[in-house]
Design a protein around this motif. Sequence first.
Motif, short mmCIF file in Angstrom:
data_model
loop_
_atom_site.label_atom_id
_atom_site.label_comp_id
_atom_site.label_asym_id
_atom_site.label_seq_id
_atom_site.Cartn_x
_atom_site.Cartn_y
_atom_site.Cartn_z
N THR A 235 0.83 -1.21 0.00
CA THR A 235 0.00 0.00 0.00
C THR A 235 0.86 1.26 0.00
OG1 THR A 235 -1.75 -1.18 1.18
CG2 THR A 235 -1.81 1.23 1.26
N VAL A 236 1.88 1.29 0.84
CA VAL A 236 2.76 2.46 0.89
C VAL A 236 3.48 2.66 -0.44
CG1 VAL A 236 4.86 3.39 1.96
CG2 VAL A 236 3.06 2.43 3.39
N ALA A 237 3.99 1.58 -1.01
CA ALA A 237 4.68 1.68 -2.30
C ALA A 237 3.73 2.17 -3.39
CB ALA A 237 5.29 0.34 -2.69
N ALA A 238 2.51 1.66 -3.38
CA ALA A 238 1.52 2.08 -4.39
C ALA A 238 1.17 3.56 -4.23
CB ALA A 238 0.27 1.22 -4.28
N LEU A 239 0.98 4.01 -2.99
CA LEU A 239 0.63 5.41 -2.76
C LEU A 239 1.76 6.35 -3.14
CD1 LEU A 239 -1.34 5.13 0.59
CD2 LEU A 239 -2.26 5.65 -1.68
N VAL A 240 3.00 5.96 -2.81
CA VAL A 240 4.15 6.80 -3.17
C VAL A 240 4.29 6.87 -4.68
CG1 VAL A 240 6.68 6.92 -3.10
CG2 VAL A 240 5.39 6.47 -1.01
N SER A 241 4.14 5.74 -5.36
CA SER A 241 4.24 5.73 -6.82
C SER A 241 3.12 6.54 -7.45
CB SER A 241 4.18 4.29 -7.34
OG SER A 241 5.31 3.59 -6.92
N TRP A 242 1.93 6.45 -6.90
CA TRP A 242 0.78 7.18 -7.43
C TRP A 242 0.94 8.68 -7.20
CZ3 TRP A 242 -2.97 9.71 -4.36
CH2 TRP A 242 -4.05 10.23 -5.08
N TRP A 243 1.46 9.06 -6.04
CA TRP A 243 1.57 10.47 -5.67
C TRP A 243 2.60 11.20 -6.52
CZ3 TRP A 243 -1.27 13.69 -2.89
CH2 TRP A 243 -0.73 14.91 -2.53
N ASN A 244 3.72 10.55 -6.78
CA ASN A 244 4.79 11.18 -7.55
C ASN A 244 4.36 11.38 -8.99
OD1 ASN A 244 6.64 11.41 -5.46
ND2 ASN A 244 7.42 9.36 -5.79
N ASN A 245 4.95 12.40 -9.60
CA ASN A 245 4.67 12.69 -10.99
C ASN A 245 5.42 11.68 -11.85
OD1 ASN A 245 3.98 13.85 -13.39
ND2 ASN A 245 5.29 15.64 -13.16
N ASN A 246 4.71 10.82 -12.53
CA ASN A 246 5.32 9.78 -13.36
C ASN A 246 5.10 10.12 -14.82
OD1 ASN A 246 6.07 8.04 -11.16
ND2 ASN A 246 3.90 7.62 -10.92
N SER A 247 6.10 10.74 -15.41
CA SER A 247 5.99 11.16 -16.80
C SER A 247 6.57 10.08 -17.71
CB SER A 247 6.75 12.47 -17.00
OG SER A 247 6.20 13.47 -16.18
N PHE A 248 5.73 9.60 -18.64
CA PHE A 248 6.16 8.56 -19.56
C PHE A 248 6.28 9.06 -21.00
CE2 PHE A 248 4.34 6.01 -16.10
CZ PHE A 248 5.37 5.11 -15.89
N THR A 249 5.43 9.98 -21.38
CA THR A 249 5.45 10.45 -22.77
C THR A 249 6.51 11.54 -22.94
OG1 THR A 249 3.83 12.21 -22.38
CG2 THR A 249 2.97 10.01 -22.96
N ALA A 250 6.92 11.73 -24.19
CA ALA A 250 7.92 12.76 -24.50
C ALA A 250 7.40 14.14 -24.11
CB ALA A 250 8.28 12.71 -25.98
N ALA A 251 6.13 14.41 -24.36
CA ALA A 251 5.55 15.71 -24.03
C ALA A 251 5.56 15.94 -22.51
CB ALA A 251 4.12 15.80 -24.57
N ALA A 252 5.27 14.91 -21.74
CA ALA A 252 5.26 15.04 -20.29
C ALA A 252 6.67 15.27 -19.75
CB ALA A 252 4.64 13.81 -19.65
N ILE A 253 7.64 14.57 -20.31
CA ILE A 253 9.03 14.74 -19.89
C ILE A 253 9.51 16.15 -20.23
CG2 ILE A 253 11.40 13.95 -20.30
CD1 ILE A 253 10.15 11.11 -20.69
N GLN A 254 9.14 16.65 -21.39
CA GLN A 254 9.49 18.01 -21.80
C GLN A 254 8.82 19.03 -20.87
OE1 GLN A 254 8.42 18.95 -25.81
NE2 GLN A 254 9.49 20.91 -25.80
N ALA A 255 7.58 18.79 -20.51
CA ALA A 255 6.87 19.69 -19.61
C ALA A 255 7.52 19.69 -18.22
CB ALA A 255 5.41 19.28 -19.50
#
Length: 83
Positions: free
Chosen positions: A51-71
């Motif tokens: 649960t803690v690992a899932a919440l931390v992963s969900w809370w953090n900004n996880n950018s996968f697309t090129a546009a998101a990484i650029q942003a």
Amino acid sequence: MNIHKISAATIARTACLLLALTNQLLSACGKPVLPIESQTVEQLVTAGITTVAALVSWWNNNSFTAAAIQADAEYARLKQKGE
């Protein structure tokens, strides 16, 4: 007089702490309130870690697309400039 409103979360955490302390004291006397077996503890710890690992992963900004990484890079640049 300054009156503070106690949040429901504070009351819930305090109740859980009191239950845990009561169970700990009674367990030391040989009369646990919550008779929990070792396998149950293992399952609860594993579920807690998941649960803690899932919440931390969900809370953090996880950018996968090129546009998101650029942003993200643009945001970091603007933040560094103080804008």
